[in-house]
Design a protein around this motif. Structure first.
Motif: not given
Length: 101
Positions: A33-41, A66-70
């Motif tokens: 899972f990755i922050s919305t806008g940084h992934g493959d969607v 889990a790789g970015m501060d919320r």
């Protein structure tokens, strides 16, 4: 509309799509899972379709990364979704101006 993003990482020949035995944010995972806008969607395509069907319902951002501060990632993801959701489709075809004199 529920907005959540993922990232595939299958580049080293050893990562599988499941990889659930590895912790979240471990770069050896095949996906995460990755922050919305940084992934493959393909978010722009999704919002263009929502505009095409005149969607006026709610937008929900589920932030998991889990790789970015919320406190950094969640507001950024919300801003990303708000920017895309503010686009309005054109009322005329792009070449309509050339059809009149």
């Amino acid at each position: 509309m529920h907005c959540k993003d993922t990232k595939k990482r299958l580049t080293n020949g050893r990562n599988g799509r499941l990889a659930s035995h590895l912790p979240w944010a471990d770069p050896r995972r095949g996906w995460d899972f990755i922050s919305t806008g940084h992934g493959d969607v393909p978010w722009e395509d999704a919002f263009r379709m929502l505009n095409a069907i005149d969607y006026r319902g709610p937008l929900s951002v589920e932030w998991e990364d889990a790789g970015m501060d919320r406190l950094v990632g969640a507001p950024e993801a919300l801003g990303f979704v708000r920017k895309l959701s503010s686009y309005e489709p054109s009322g005329a075809a792009f070449d309509a101006a050339f059809s009149t004199r």
